[in-house]
Design an enzyme around this catalytic site. Structure first.
Site, short mmCIF file in Angstrom:
data_model
loop_
_atom_site.label_atom_id
_atom_site.label_comp_id
_atom_site.label_asym_id
_atom_site.label_seq_id
_atom_site.Cartn_x
_atom_site.Cartn_y
_atom_site.Cartn_z
N LYS A 39 -97.04 26.23 46.08
CA LYS A 39 -98.00 26.29 46.99
C LYS A 39 -100.27 25.93 46.16
O LYS A 39 -101.24 25.08 47.22
CB LYS A 39 -98.67 27.04 47.24
CG LYS A 39 -98.12 28.10 49.05
CD LYS A 39 -98.14 29.31 49.47
CE LYS A 39 -97.10 29.32 50.76
NZ LYS A 39 -95.98 30.56 49.54
C1 LIG Z 1 -94.58 30.25 50.27
C2 LIG Z 1 -93.40 30.11 49.57
C3 LIG Z 1 -92.04 29.62 49.69
C4 LIG Z 1 -92.06 29.33 51.36
O1 LIG Z 1 -92.71 28.38 51.66
P1 LIG Z 1 -93.28 28.04 53.24
O2 LIG Z 1 -93.47 26.45 53.23
O3 LIG Z 1 -93.99 29.02 54.02
O4 LIG Z 1 -91.89 28.06 53.60
C5 LIG Z 1 -91.23 29.79 48.95
N1 LIG Z 1 -90.90 30.64 47.89
C6 LIG Z 1 -92.47 30.67 46.93
C7 LIG Z 1 -92.74 31.72 45.94
C8 LIG Z 1 -93.53 30.83 48.13
O5 LIG Z 1 -95.00 31.42 47.74
#
Ligand SMILES: *Cc1c(COP(=O)(O)O)cnc(C)c1O
Length: 430
Positions: A105
């Site tokens: 993210k």
């Molecule tokens: C947020 C997150 C996900 C899921 O991603 P989405 O875009 O919400 O589907 C998977 N793995 C980790 C480590 C995350 O932080």
């Protein structure tokens, strides 16, 4: 310039700037670009990630942000790489955890912070960002926006449902970052944020925006590393496996494909919160309360980006041509971490392990497929030391960027899991 329409009403169109600053459309729909411009050969010939991101951003945001400013933004945002590592045979891990919060993210959160900061500076306005987090979003967003002038970030997280390390990352930055500890679940947090955006009184008094994956600015830059992975794989076609919760990451892949990226298939991997795999198997979308798992950033019972997936495909039959879904239980997650460490000397975090299990499930029904499979390594395993210890008995060291937060003091404000409490808080602080 590409306009952005609401998934509830295609005639409701706004500019990119308006879409990113408002987060959600007035009719509660999610914004989608009305056009997907094609990637060009120049993109594919790039030798470093940040330059490639600039080239893709130029295509995506053509005419929206002047080239010079866009270059400045992409140079500041994409300062860490997304390397592709071969795990075994034709299976690769795209390591998306080399940023400041050690999860994927970071890419999108940094991009959104820079672009929002850019617009806010131009308009001389103050902005309050609301973000609901199940753990990782909040820390990436907090780090992305930390000390960006004229922007405050308010993070809602479910009390007692994030790891100690995640909580430290959310609650120790201070300055323009404020953490609300909600006595409820992540779905409560997400609902409260959604309600805030449609409350007329609140919106007239506080200039609100969102940093959740519902914001189109969080979505679009995530397609950059799909393209970068493809370039590194040096294959005419690839398959991606994306560990998913709100399906923002996977939807970004769908957008990359719309822009012409040669993706043969997307594997959607979930934990037991398997609303989307279930939809792909049965045609029925049955959203429900989320269940807590080891891969807690994927504990989502009503994935917000499903609206965008439906907008792209219209029905389950056409969605199934591109996406196949699998789920993994906590037990399978632990077994997978153990197996991959034992066989390949590589430590997967619990989210990526859910993904690896899905890759195996996919291969067991598609034995002859030798297309490279690129699994998203969505977080650094050291973010989940208890689970790694449980799986393979190893005490894993924290990366330095994360270790620092552990020594800092937590600052948070507890609130009840209802919109009224959030509204009161927001009105009283402004
Ligand atoms: C947020 C997150 C996900 C899921 O991603 P989405 O875009 O919400 O589907 C998977 N793995 C980790 C480590 C995350 O932080």
């Amino acid at each position: 310039m590409i306009k952005y329409y609401s998934t509830n009403d295609r005639s409701l169109k706004v500019s990119f700037k308006e879409a990113i600053l408002s987060g959600l459309a007035k009719d509660k729909g999610l914004f989608m670009p009305e056009e997907f411009k094609k990637l060009n050969p120049e993109v594919y010939s790039q030798k470093n990630f940040s330059d490639m991101c600039y080239k893709v951003a130029q295509i995506m945001f053509d005419g929206e942000i002047p080239a010079q400013d866009l270059k400045m933004i992409t140079d500041r945002v994409f300062i860490f790489d997304a390397p592709l590592r071969k795990l075994h045979d034709n299976i690769f891990v795209l390591e998306l955890f080399h940023g400041p919060s050690a999860a994927f993210k970071d890419f999108a959160a940094r991009f959104m912070a820079e672009v929002m900061g850019y617009y806010v500076r131009k308009e001389k306005k103050k902005l309050t960002i609301l973000v609901a987090t199940s753990g990782d979003t909040g820390s990436a967003v907090a780090k992305g926006f930390f000390l960006v002038p004229d922007i405050d970030v308010i993070i809602l997280y479910p009390k007692g449902k994030v790891s100690i390390l995640q909580e430290k990352q959310l609650t120790t930055l201070d300055e323009n970052i404020i953490s609300l500890e909600v006595k409820g679940t992540f779905d409560d947090c997400q609902r409260m944020v959604k309600e805030a955006f449609v409350d007329n009184e609140l919106c007239s008094k506080v200039n609100l925006s969102s940093a959740n994956s519902i914001n189109i600015a969080r979505l679009l830059p995530q397609s950059f590393y799909y393209i970068w992975a493809y370039i590194q794989a040096k294959s005419p076609e690839v398959i991606f496996c994306t560990p998913s919760g709100n399906f923002g990451n996977l939807t970004a892949g769908l957008i990359a494909k719309k822009m012409g990226l040669a993706v043969k298939k997307f594997i959607a991997a979930t934990n037991v919160n398997d609303v989307v795999p279930e939809y792909l198997n049965t045609g029925i979308f049955n959203s429900r309360a989320s269940v807590q798992t080891y891969s807690n950033a994927m504990d989502v019972g009503n994935p917000s980006n499903f609206a965008r997936m439906i907008d792209i495909y219209k029905d389950v039959e056409s969605m199934k041509k591109d996406i196949i879904g699998f789920k993994a239980t906590d037990k399978e997650t632990i077994e997978t971490i153990k197996e991959v460490y034992g066989k390949y000397d590589y430590i997967l975090d619990p989210h990526s392990a859910v993904g690896y299990k899905a890759v195996k499930d996919f291969l067991s029904s598609n034995k002859t497929d030798d297309t490279p499979i690129i699994l998203h390594g969505t977080a650094h395993p050291a973010k989940f030391p208890e689970i790694i210890k449980k799986a393979i008995g190893i005490e894993i060291d924290l990366p330095e960027v994360l270790a620092q937060a552990m020594h800092k003091k937590k600052h948070s404000i507890e609130i009840k899991a209802n919109f009224k409490s959030l509204k009161e808080y927001l009105l009283n602080r402004s």
